[in-house]
Every structure is written in C-alpha cells, then in structure tokens.
Enzyme design. Structure first.
Site, PDB file in Angstrom:
ATOM      1  N   ARG A  45     -30.178   5.441 -12.933  1.00 22.40           N
ATOM      2  CA  ARG A  45     -29.813   6.479 -11.869  1.00 22.40           C
ATOM      3  C   ARG A  45     -30.494   6.405 -10.983  1.00 22.40           C
ATOM      4  O   ARG A  45     -29.995   6.694  -9.422  1.00 22.40           O
ATOM      5  CB  ARG A  45     -30.204   7.737 -13.196  1.00 22.40           C
ATOM      6  N   ARG A  90     -16.819  32.862  15.585  1.00 25.06           N
ATOM      7  CA  ARG A  90     -16.715  30.995  15.556  1.00 25.06           C
ATOM      8  C   ARG A  90     -17.958  30.749  16.337  1.00 25.06           C
ATOM      9  O   ARG A  90     -17.893  29.828  16.917  1.00 25.06           O
ATOM     10  CB  ARG A  90     -15.328  30.902  16.190  1.00 25.06           C
ATOM     11  N   THR A  95     -30.674  28.330  24.920  1.00 23.94           N
ATOM     12  CA  THR A  95     -28.766  28.066  24.182  1.00 23.94           C
ATOM     13  C   THR A  95     -29.148  27.439  23.065  1.00 23.94           C
ATOM     14  O   THR A  95     -30.280  27.429  22.595  1.00 23.94           O
ATOM     15  CB  THR A  95     -28.834  26.565  24.958  1.00 23.94           C
ATOM     16  N   HIS A 118     -34.919 -16.851  -8.146  1.00 19.37           N
ATOM     17  CA  HIS A 118     -33.891 -17.116  -8.642  1.00 19.37           C
ATOM     18  C   HIS A 118     -33.397 -16.625 -10.330  1.00 19.37           C
ATOM     19  O   HIS A 118     -32.051 -17.058 -11.191  1.00 19.37           O
ATOM     20  CB  HIS A 118     -33.630 -18.558  -8.851  1.00 19.37           C
ATOM     21  N   SER A 155     -27.118   5.752 -27.039  1.00 20.62           N
ATOM     22  CA  SER A 155     -25.146   4.890 -26.973  1.00 20.62           C
ATOM     23  C   SER A 155     -24.775   6.346 -27.262  1.00 20.62           C
ATOM     24  O   SER A 155     -24.937   6.372 -28.596  1.00 20.62           O
ATOM     25  CB  SER A 155     -24.852   3.512 -26.889  1.00 20.62           C
TER      26      SER A 155
END
Length: 481
Positions: free
Chosen positions: A298, A80, A106, A154, A284
C-alpha cells in the site's frame, strides 16, 4: 459515509480525522473570516477608526464560526464567486460590519493567506510523523546494529552488512526529507495585503497616499495571521513556485517510503525481514498460508501517486501568465490537499510498520551460509599462504572448486558444498572444521557496519530527535483497513 456516491479513499480509508479537518470547508471558511477580521483590526489600529469601528470588530469576532453554509452556497450559485458569496453571508451575521468586510482586498487576500496558514499547520503534522518514523528506525537500528546479514547489489548477493546499518540508509534519506520540510517552512510567508495585482493601490488610497502605513498594514496583518513576514512582492497571488516546493518536499517523502517499502517486500520474499502480521490477518483469499506485505505494498502504491504530483504544480506555476490566471484554482483545490493526505497516509503506514518489524535470524544465517564460502575464499587463500602454500597454486585450486560448487547450487539446486570440496582436497591445508571456523564469525565480514551505525545514531540521529523532543507527539498509526 454515503454508499451511493464515490468516496475519496484518502479520506474514507487512509488518513487521520485531524488532517481531513485541516482541509475541510469549515476550516477554510472560518479562516477566511479570521483573515477579514485581521485586516479590519489592522486597518482600525492604523487609523481608519472612522471607517472601521470597534463595534464592527466585535461583531465580526463573535461570528467567526457562525456560518450559514446553505446561504453561502445559494449565493455562489447565483453570482458564480465563492469569496463574494461568503462576504455576503458573513455580512448577514455582521450587519454593522457588512460594509467594511473585505475592504480594499482582492479574493486572493483570503484564499492565498488561508492556503498558506493551512499548509503551514499541515506540514508541521507531516514533520512530526516523519520524526516518529526516524525514532522507530533508530530503535530498530540500535537493536540490530551488529546483526550480520547478506548485502545485495543489483539484487545479487554481495558483501555482508548488518541489519542495523542497512536501515540507517532509510533514516539518512528521511533526514534529507526533514531538511526540505524545514526549508519549506522557512519559505512560507503571508501573502499579506497586496491588492488586486499586488501593487497595494487600493490600500494606498484608503490611507491617503501614506506608504509607511500601507507597509505597516501588510506586516501587522501578517503577524495577526501567525506569520513573521510577508512576501515582499506578489502578483494577484503568492508565487505558485512555492507550491512546487511544497509538492517536491512531500514527494521526497514518498520516494523515501517507496524505496523502503520495496526493499521490505524483497526481504519478505527472502523470509528475512517482514512487516508486522496481525493474529487474525488474512494474506490471501485462496492461499491461506500467505503473509503478504500488504502495508508495504500500500505504501508503494500511495507513494507512486505522490511522487507524480509535482509535475502538476510545475505546469500550474509555469502557466501563471503575468500577474495571474485562474487555471490554477481547480487543480490546486485537488492537488494540495491530496499531497498532504497522501504524505500522511504514507507516514502513518511507515510508523505502523517500523513500530514492530520482524527479523528472522535463522533465515539470515541460512542466506549467509549459502554465500559466505565464496566470499571467504580470499581469506582462505591468504591463510593457506601463511601455511607455506603457493598463492598461485592455491588460487587455481580454490577457483576450480568454487566454480564447481556454484554449478551445483545453480544447476542442481543443491546446498553450497565448497567447504566440503576444499576440505577433501589434499592440497588445501585445512580441515572442514577449520574452514567452517573461518566463516563462523559473520561480523568479521561486515567491516565497520556496526561502528558506522553507532556513530551515525550518536552523532546525527539522536541529536535531531533530542532537538525536536518537545515538539514531537505520538501519532495514531492504527490502520483502518
């Protein structure tokens, strides 16, 4: 590609093989071995020749890429611990060096230093792609620097600008992103040789209390791994604050791309400017006439994901208790590669789109003609005063006709007939032809948009591109789907 299990779309659909390879197991584990070799070489060079021999180093050098992944996986399942599983596996290939592999280190010696090395390489790929987008947009801006187009605030019609000037805004934001990338690259240092909790205690023991040699070990190891310097202090890991900065820099690219993509989608709806549309592309499944802005859509979706990742890094950093906790491990395995893959996928689209954007000048003219009569009323007013008319009287007459023309446009769906109305009014001292001539030169309404574009490109953009010309490489922006 297996069709039987889930596939990460960033890998199967959107990104380059080169970026995928950077975050592969092969790259990670061979880099771990390079870290162990660098540590052993530095230890040998600084005097531990009785422990780390030249024969051991040669054995390690010869087996950097000789990895038995199945054996390592079996060992990890048993103990593990992924790092120690690979220490064991490397030792089977280097029996003479087995006892000194990972000496004094380590796990985060290899994990952190490897992460930093890969991140540096990946960020340079992102930087190159970003510069390619800037280059494409600069060409586009130069081409269309004087093309007047309706401005929007806007999302309502506003004073005209130029197509080139509008696109300088995206370049400016990309250059801000470039600054953040460069700042990140300046901040990336080696984690270095710091020991279990960052105190270098084990290395001080190895070098018999010689602090100077431990410091030299830290620096020399960093240089062998391609870094000029190390973080002066660490806990068990390099600070996860740096991961936050990484995510923020890449998320900034996502935000810029999102802004660009949404603007392009809106322009596409207006039939003013579009992304490239390939000969056999289908817009489409039901509406055969459609030219959907699928690349920009995308980009928007991928950018949305990227922009939301920094919060994960902030949570991880702020939950590193004292010298370190392990809750950073699993999430970083996912989020760091995803950050780079998302950024690359977005920039690949960005390069693709900006390589061949389409501008429809007649549609631009149509939109200008629909709004310019209203915007030209002040010019008409001043010209009438020069003819000897009362400003107040002309203002009232022009206002009444403007309101009437606006009502026709909005409520009846008719064309803007303000100039016809003004020409037909006996109080207005101009013919229809004269009024039309007043708005015929669209450039007179764009202020310094053209000049600003020229100045920005010459003074800011081109110098950046020239400074990076030797490092820039063309990228493959071909879309897989």
């Amino acid at each position: 590609m297996s069709r039987d299990i889930y596939q990460e779309p960033l890998v199967s659909r959107y990104t380059s093989l080169e970026m995928q390879q950077l975050f592969s197991e092969k790259t990670r584990f061979t880099t771990w071995r390079k870290c162990w070799l660098a540590l052993a070489e530095a230890q040998h060079e600084l005097g531990l020749t009785d422990i780390v021999t030249g024969e051991m180093l040669n054995e390690m050098r010869a087996n950097i890429e000789n990895i038995d992944y199945e054996l390592a996986a079996q060992k990890e399942k048993e103990i593990r611990h992924d790092v120690m599983a690979h220490v064991f596996e490397f030792g089977t290939k280097c029996p003479k060096a087995a006892g000194i592999i990972h000496l004094g280190a380590t796990s985060q010696f290899v994990v952190c230093n490897t992460d930093l090395m890969i991140q540096k390489l990946a960020m340079k790929r992102i930087r190159n792609a970003l510069l390619q987008v800037v280059k494409n947009l600069a060409t586009f801006c130069e081409t269309h620097k004087g093309l007047a187009t309706l401005g929007f605030t806007h999302y309502q019609p506003a004073q005209p600008t130029t197509v080139g000037k509008r696109n300088t805004l995206y370049i400016q934001d990309l250059l801000i992103d470039l600054e953040y990338i460069d700042k990140f690259l300046q901040q990336v240092k080696a984690r270095g040789v710091k020991g279990t909790v960052g105190t270098q205690a084990t290395f001080l023991e190895l070098f018999k209390g010689d602090h100077k040699k431990v410091r030299l070990l830290d620096q020399r190891d960093a240089e062998k791994l391609g870094f000029a310097e190390t973080f002066k202090v660490t806990g068990q890991t390099y600070t996860r604050k740096l991961d936050m900065k990484l995510a923020e820099a890449l998320a900034g690219i996502g935000a810029t791309a999102h802004k660009f993509a949404v603007d392009l989608r809106l322009l596409s709806n207006l039939k003013v400017q579009e992304e490239p549309f390939e000969k056999n592309q289908t817009g489409s499944s039901a509406m055969a006439y459609k030219r959907n802005p699928m690349r920009a859509e995308r980009m928007t979706g991928l950018a949305r994901k990227l922009m939301n990742l920094p919060q994960n890094f902030a949570a991880t950093y702020s939950n590193q208790w004292f010298e370190r906790t392990l809750d950073d491990s699993a999430i970083r395995r996912m989020d760091i590669p995803q950050c780079f893959l998302l950024a690359e996928a977005i920039l690949k689209l960005f390069v693709n789109i900006t390589s061949n954007m389409v501008v429809f000048t007649e549609q631009i003219k149509k939109h200008l003609l629909a709004e310019l009569p209203f915007m030209a009323t002040e010019k008409i007013l001043m010209a009438a005063v020069e003819k000897g008319k009362s400003r107040q009287e002309m203002h009232e007459i022009i206002k009444e006709h403007s309101l009437a023309a606006g009502k026709v446009v909005k409520e009846e769906g008719q064309e803007n007939d303000l100039l016809f109305r003004l020409a037909a009014d006996e109080h207005i001292p101009f013919s229809f032809e004269e009024l039309t001539a007043m708005i015929g030169d669209y450039g007179q309404f764009t202020g310094r948009a053209k000049e600003q574009t020229e100045e920005f490109l010459a003074e800011v953009v081109y110098p950046v591109l020239e400074a990076n010309a030797q490092d820039m490489q063309d990228i493959d922006s071909t879309l897989s789907v």
